[in-house]
Design a protein around this motif. Structure first.
Motif, short mmCIF file in Angstrom:
data_model
loop_
_atom_site.label_atom_id
_atom_site.label_comp_id
_atom_site.label_asym_id
_atom_site.label_seq_id
_atom_site.Cartn_x
_atom_site.Cartn_y
_atom_site.Cartn_z
N CYS A 58 92.71 49.76 -32.76
CA CYS A 58 94.03 49.25 -33.19
C CYS A 58 95.04 50.38 -33.30
CB CYS A 58 93.90 48.54 -34.53
SG CYS A 58 93.09 46.93 -34.45
N HIS A 59 94.61 51.53 -33.78
CA HIS A 59 95.51 52.69 -33.91
C HIS A 59 96.05 53.09 -32.54
CE1 HIS A 59 97.19 56.47 -35.31
NE2 HIS A 59 96.53 57.08 -34.34
N ILE A 60 95.17 53.14 -31.55
CA ILE A 60 95.62 53.49 -30.20
C ILE A 60 96.56 52.42 -29.66
CG2 ILE A 60 94.88 53.83 -27.81
CD1 ILE A 60 92.31 55.07 -28.90
N ALA A 61 96.21 51.16 -29.89
CA ALA A 61 97.03 50.06 -29.39
C ALA A 61 98.45 50.13 -29.94
CB ALA A 61 96.39 48.73 -29.74
N THR A 62 98.57 50.38 -31.24
CA THR A 62 99.89 50.36 -31.88
C THR A 62 100.71 51.63 -31.61
OG1 THR A 62 98.90 51.18 -33.93
CG2 THR A 62 99.18 48.80 -33.71
N THR A 63 100.04 52.75 -31.41
CA THR A 63 100.76 54.00 -31.20
C THR A 63 101.06 54.28 -29.72
OG1 THR A 63 98.67 55.25 -31.19
CG2 THR A 63 99.85 55.06 -33.29
N GLN A 64 100.15 53.87 -28.83
CA GLN A 64 100.34 54.19 -27.41
C GLN A 64 100.76 52.99 -26.56
OE1 GLN A 64 97.86 57.07 -25.53
NE2 GLN A 64 96.80 57.62 -27.42
N PHE A 65 100.51 51.78 -27.07
CA PHE A 65 100.88 50.58 -26.31
C PHE A 65 101.58 49.58 -27.24
CE2 PHE A 65 96.97 52.40 -24.55
CZ PHE A 65 97.33 52.62 -23.23
N MET A 147 99.33 47.00 -19.32
CA MET A 147 99.92 48.23 -19.85
C MET A 147 98.93 49.39 -19.86
SD MET A 147 102.25 46.85 -22.97
CE MET A 147 103.21 48.36 -22.89
N GLY A 148 97.64 49.07 -19.96
CA GLY A 148 96.63 50.09 -19.99
C GLY A 148 95.32 49.53 -20.50
N MET A 149 94.36 50.42 -20.69
CA MET A 149 93.04 50.02 -21.17
C MET A 149 92.59 50.99 -22.25
SD MET A 149 89.48 49.53 -18.99
CE MET A 149 90.23 48.23 -17.99
N VAL A 150 91.99 50.44 -23.31
CA VAL A 150 91.41 51.24 -24.37
C VAL A 150 89.92 50.93 -24.44
CG1 VAL A 150 91.51 51.92 -26.79
CG2 VAL A 150 93.57 51.10 -25.65
N ALA A 151 89.09 51.94 -24.34
CA ALA A 151 87.64 51.75 -24.34
C ALA A 151 87.00 52.58 -25.44
CB ALA A 151 87.04 52.14 -22.99
N SER A 152 85.85 52.12 -25.91
CA SER A 152 85.15 52.86 -26.96
C SER A 152 84.52 54.14 -26.43
CB SER A 152 84.07 51.97 -27.58
OG SER A 152 84.63 50.87 -28.24
N LYS A 170 96.52 53.36 -17.20
CA LYS A 170 96.33 54.39 -18.22
C LYS A 170 95.10 54.05 -19.03
CE LYS A 170 98.52 56.56 -22.24
NZ LYS A 170 99.73 56.60 -23.12
N LEU A 171 94.17 55.00 -19.13
CA LEU A 171 92.93 54.79 -19.87
C LEU A 171 92.86 55.73 -21.06
CD1 LEU A 171 90.04 53.61 -20.20
CD2 LEU A 171 89.25 55.45 -18.68
N VAL A 172 92.61 55.17 -22.24
CA VAL A 172 92.42 55.95 -23.47
C VAL A 172 91.08 55.54 -24.07
CG1 VAL A 172 93.37 56.62 -25.70
CG2 VAL A 172 94.90 55.93 -23.84
N THR A 173 90.26 56.50 -24.49
CA THR A 173 88.96 56.17 -25.05
C THR A 173 88.78 56.80 -26.43
OG1 THR A 173 87.88 58.07 -24.00
CG2 THR A 173 87.94 56.02 -22.75
N LEU A 174 87.93 56.16 -27.23
CA LEU A 174 87.67 56.68 -28.57
C LEU A 174 86.81 57.94 -28.52
CD1 LEU A 174 86.92 53.45 -30.64
CD2 LEU A 174 89.10 54.54 -30.15
#
Length: 210
Positions: A58-65, A147-152, A170-174
């Motif tokens: 959620c933090h990544i979603a709200t700050t980067q997307f 908009m992008g993808m967030v993965a664990s 755009k890919l961001v991972t934990l």
């Protein structure tokens, strides 16, 4: 993100979501064999780890997307994670199947998705990236903007990085393989013999074990 990466890696190790099995390698959807497997879905059974993963996503979603309108999970591993994120953020949720159903409405995307929506995709892990990007294409074919993808977790293979770059995603991972390996070595979870096997696999993962 470095602290989150280390924290998530340590928690996944603590609940034994990471498996190292050189003598009985795992087979991935891509057909690759691997002595190492990270099962993020196991985190769902541990509330404290589940909440850590959810809140970090959620933090990544709200700050980067921040402009995403819809959360989409990739079936089946990220359906639960995606639903948790969508619930916390108060956004609509859909999930993308690997193939259309062979009965009923034959849906590929489950849920109500309006064309023109901006979508953030949630994934549990990235290996070669093939199945993840297939989901992205399905959403684009439905008339949506991804908009992008967030993965664990990601293994960080060059093939996957190239595929995401070429797809314009755009890919961001934990956390990732290097962080997980560092944590596993530091905790004694992985011994020298297994480390040698993992190093050999990492050099040429597509051909290892064949």
């Amino acid at each position: 993100m470095d602290n989150i990466s280390q924290q998530v890696a340590k928690e996944l190790l603590r609940i034994e979501a990471v498996k190292v099995r050189p003598s009985q390698p795992f087979t991935w959807a891509s057909g690759w064999l691997s002595p190492f497997y990270c099962d993020n879905r196991k985190a769902l059974s541990y509330p404290e780890v589940r909440n850590l993963v959810r809140d970090s996503l959620c933090h990544i979603a709200t700050t980067q997307f921040p402009d995403c309108q819809v959360i989409a999970g990739v079936a089946t591993g990220a359906i639960a994670q995606g639903a948790l994120v969508a619930d916390r953020l108060g956004k609509p949720f859909v999930y993308v199947r690997s193939a259309p159903k062979d009965h009923g409405m034959a849906n590929l995307i489950e849920g109500q998705l309006e064309p023109g929506s901006t979508v953030l995709v949630i994934e549990d892990l990235i290996s070669t990236g093939g199945s993840s990007l297939k989901a992205v294409q399905a959403l684009r074919d439905a008339g949506c903007k991804v908009m992008g993808m967030v993965a664990s977790f990601t293994y960080g293979f060059p093939q996957a990085e190239k595929a995401f770059e070429e797809a314009g995603v755009k890919l961001v991972t934990l956390t990732d393989y290097p962080a997980m390996l560092q944590a596993a070595i530091g905790s004694g979870y992985i011994g020298n013999e297994s480390l040698q096997t993992l190093e050999e696999w990492r050099k040429n993962p597509s051909e290892w074990g064949k």
